[in-house]
Design a protein around this motif. Structure first.
Motif, PDB file in Angstrom:
ATOM      1  N   MET A  48       0.801  -1.220   0.000  1.00 45.74           N
ATOM      2  CA  MET A  48       0.000   0.000   0.000  1.00 45.74           C
ATOM      3  C   MET A  48       0.841   1.280   0.000  1.00 45.74           C
ATOM      4  N   PHE A  49       2.124   1.197   0.304  1.00 45.51           N
ATOM      5  CA  PHE A  49       2.988   2.371   0.238  1.00 45.51           C
ATOM      6  C   PHE A  49       3.655   2.480  -1.124  1.00 45.51           C
ATOM      7  N   GLY A  50       3.814   1.373  -1.825  1.00 44.34           N
ATOM      8  CA  GLY A  50       4.441   1.382  -3.140  1.00 44.34           C
ATOM      9  C   GLY A  50       3.484   1.781  -4.247  1.00 44.34           C
ATOM     10  N   TYR A  51       2.217   1.430  -4.112  1.00 40.71           N
ATOM     11  CA  TYR A  51       1.243   1.750  -5.161  1.00 40.71           C
ATOM     12  C   TYR A  51       1.082   3.256  -5.367  1.00 40.71           C
ATOM     13  N   PRO A  52       0.923   4.053  -4.301  1.00 37.55           N
ATOM     14  CA  PRO A  52       0.818   5.502  -4.533  1.00 37.55           C
ATOM     15  C   PRO A  52       2.086   6.102  -5.129  1.00 37.55           C
ATOM     16  N   MET A  53       3.246   5.489  -4.834  1.00 33.98           N
ATOM     17  CA  MET A  53       4.489   5.993  -5.401  1.00 33.98           C
ATOM     18  C   MET A  53       4.456   5.856  -6.922  1.00 33.98           C
ATOM     19  N   VAL A  54       3.988   4.730  -7.434  1.00 30.11           N
ATOM     20  CA  VAL A  54       3.899   4.536  -8.885  1.00 30.11           C
ATOM     21  C   VAL A  54       2.828   5.451  -9.467  1.00 30.11           C
ATOM     22  N   ILE A  55       1.736   5.629  -8.771  1.00 32.78           N
ATOM     23  CA  ILE A  55       0.675   6.508  -9.250  1.00 32.78           C
ATOM     24  C   ILE A  55       1.185   7.939  -9.384  1.00 32.78           C
ATOM     25  N   ALA A  56       2.052   8.356  -8.470  1.00 30.03           N
ATOM     26  CA  ALA A  56       2.553   9.729  -8.468  1.00 30.03           C
ATOM     27  C   ALA A  56       3.720   9.954  -9.424  1.00 30.03           C
ATOM     28  N   LEU A  57       4.214   8.923 -10.092  1.00 30.02           N
ATOM     29  CA  LEU A  57       5.333   9.107 -11.014  1.00 30.02           C
ATOM     30  C   LEU A  57       4.934  10.041 -12.153  1.00 30.02           C
ATOM     31  N   PRO A  58       5.851  10.923 -12.558  1.00 29.41           N
ATOM     32  CA  PRO A  58       5.534  11.800 -13.691  1.00 29.41           C
ATOM     33  C   PRO A  58       5.548  11.018 -14.999  1.00 29.41           C
ATOM     34  N   ASP A  59       4.785  11.498 -15.952  1.00 30.26           N
ATOM     35  CA  ASP A  59       4.708  10.845 -17.253  1.00 30.26           C
ATOM     36  C   ASP A  59       5.847  11.356 -18.125  1.00 30.26           C
ATOM     37  N   ARG A  60       6.895  10.561 -18.268  1.00 27.80           N
ATOM     38  CA  ARG A  60       8.047  10.966 -19.075  1.00 27.80           C
ATOM     39  C   ARG A  60       7.771  10.860 -20.563  1.00 27.80           C
ATOM     40  N   ARG A  61       6.876  10.000 -20.951  1.00 25.17           N
ATOM     41  CA  ARG A  61       6.579   9.844 -22.380  1.00 25.17           C
ATOM     42  C   ARG A  61       5.824  11.044 -22.922  1.00 25.17           C
ATOM     43  N   GLY A  62       5.132  11.784 -22.080  1.00 19.28           N
ATOM     44  CA  GLY A  62       4.375  12.942 -22.522  1.00 19.28           C
ATOM     45  C   GLY A  62       5.257  14.107 -22.917  1.00 19.28           C
ATOM     46  N   ALA A  63       6.525  14.078 -22.492  1.00 15.28           N
ATOM     47  CA  ALA A  63       7.445  15.175 -22.799  1.00 15.28           C
ATOM     48  C   ALA A  63       8.055  15.037 -24.188  1.00 15.28           C
ATOM     49  N   GLN A  64       7.850  13.924 -24.851  1.00 15.65           N
ATOM     50  CA  GLN A  64       8.409  13.722 -26.183  1.00 15.65           C
ATOM     51  C   GLN A  64       7.682  14.614 -27.179  1.00 15.65           C
ATOM     52  N   VAL A  65       8.427  15.043 -28.179  1.00 20.67           N
ATOM     53  CA  VAL A  65       7.851  15.889 -29.223  1.00 20.67           C
ATOM     54  C   VAL A  65       6.988  15.021 -30.123  1.00 20.67           C
ATOM     55  N   GLN A  66       5.756  15.419 -30.281  1.00 21.20           N
ATOM     56  CA  GLN A  66       4.846  14.674 -31.140  1.00 21.20           C
ATOM     57  C   GLN A  66       4.667  15.441 -32.436  1.00 21.20           C
ATOM     58  N   SER A  67       4.712  14.710 -33.528  1.00 21.20           N
ATOM     59  CA  SER A  67       4.526  15.380 -34.820  1.00 21.20           C
ATOM     60  C   SER A  67       3.049  15.642 -35.038  1.00 21.20           C
ATOM     61  N   GLY A  68       2.737  16.859 -35.285  1.00 20.30           N
ATOM     62  CA  GLY A  68       1.353  17.255 -35.520  1.00 20.30           C
ATOM     63  C   GLY A  68       1.342  18.358 -36.548  1.00 20.30           C
ATOM     64  N   PRO A  69       0.194  18.896 -36.846  1.00 18.81           N
ATOM     65  CA  PRO A  69       0.136  19.967 -37.831  1.00 18.81           C
ATOM     66  C   PRO A  69       0.849  21.210 -37.294  1.00 18.81           C
ATOM     67  N   SER A  70       1.576  21.868 -38.190  1.00 11.64           N
ATOM     68  CA  SER A  70       2.272  23.086 -37.777  1.00 11.64           C
ATOM     69  C   SER A  70       1.272  24.237 -37.693  1.00 11.64           C
ATOM     70  N   ALA A  71       1.703  25.318 -37.054  1.00 11.63           N
ATOM     71  CA  ALA A  71       0.817  26.442 -36.819  1.00 11.63           C
ATOM     72  C   ALA A  71       0.427  27.152 -38.108  1.00 11.63           C
ATOM     73  N   ASP A  72       1.254  27.043 -39.162  1.00 17.59           N
ATOM     74  CA  ASP A  72       0.941  27.770 -40.403  1.00 17.59           C
ATOM     75  C   ASP A  72       0.135  26.928 -41.381  1.00 17.59           C
ATOM     76  N   GLU A  73      -0.254  25.719 -41.018  1.00 19.15           N
ATOM     77  CA  GLU A  73      -1.070  24.874 -41.889  1.00 19.15           C
ATOM     78  C   GLU A  73      -2.547  25.104 -41.601  1.00 19.15           C
ATOM     79  N   LEU A  74      -3.346  25.002 -42.607  1.00 21.91           N
ATOM     80  CA  LEU A  74      -4.791  25.078 -42.441  1.00 21.91           C
ATOM     81  C   LEU A  74      -5.316  23.686 -42.064  1.00 21.91           C
ATOM     82  N   PRO A  75      -6.283  23.623 -41.189  1.00 22.76           N
ATOM     83  CA  PRO A  75      -6.817  22.310 -40.828  1.00 22.76           C
ATOM     84  C   PRO A  75      -7.647  21.729 -41.978  1.00 22.76           C
ATOM     85  N   GLU A  76      -7.686  20.401 -42.023  1.00 21.22           N
ATOM     86  CA  GLU A  76      -8.488  19.707 -43.033  1.00 21.22           C
ATOM     87  C   GLU A  76      -9.935  19.763 -42.601  1.00 21.22           C
ATOM     88  N   LEU A  77     -10.811  20.079 -43.515  1.00 20.01           N
ATOM     89  CA  LEU A  77     -12.237  20.135 -43.216  1.00 20.01           C
ATOM     90  C   LEU A  77     -12.965  18.978 -43.809  1.00 20.01           C
TER      91      LEU A  77
END
Length: 77
Positions: A48-77
């Motif tokens: 019960m002391f180890g489970y909250p420790m894992v729950i509180a771990l920061p998400d390191r994968r979220g810091a990776q750069v994700q390729s998405g549409p650039s700011a100067d592109e128009l969205p697809e409609l």
């Protein structure tokens, strides 16, 4: 004698449940970007002391750069 057998059976069930829970928490830690095996052992031995420790771990994968549409592109409609 029956009390000892029942007690050992209950203890084995508790250890099995703890092992499966620790394994699941370790998989969550890996998904968050923390692949060290120590998180499994923290959850297994400290339960019960180890489970909250894992729950509180920061998400390191979220810091990776994700390729998405650039700011100067128009969205697809």
């Amino acid at each position: 004698m029956e009390f000892v057998i029942v007690g050992l059976l209950v203890l084995a069930i508790i250890i099995a449940i703890d092992w499966f829970a620790a394994k699941t928490m370790y998989e969550i830690a890996v998904m968050k970007g923390h692949p060290q095996k120590k998180y499994f052992w923290w959850c297994f031995w400290m339960a019960m002391f180890g489970y909250p420790m894992v729950i509180a771990l920061p998400d390191r994968r979220g810091a990776q750069v994700q390729s998405g549409p650039s700011a100067d592109e128009l969205p697809e409609l």
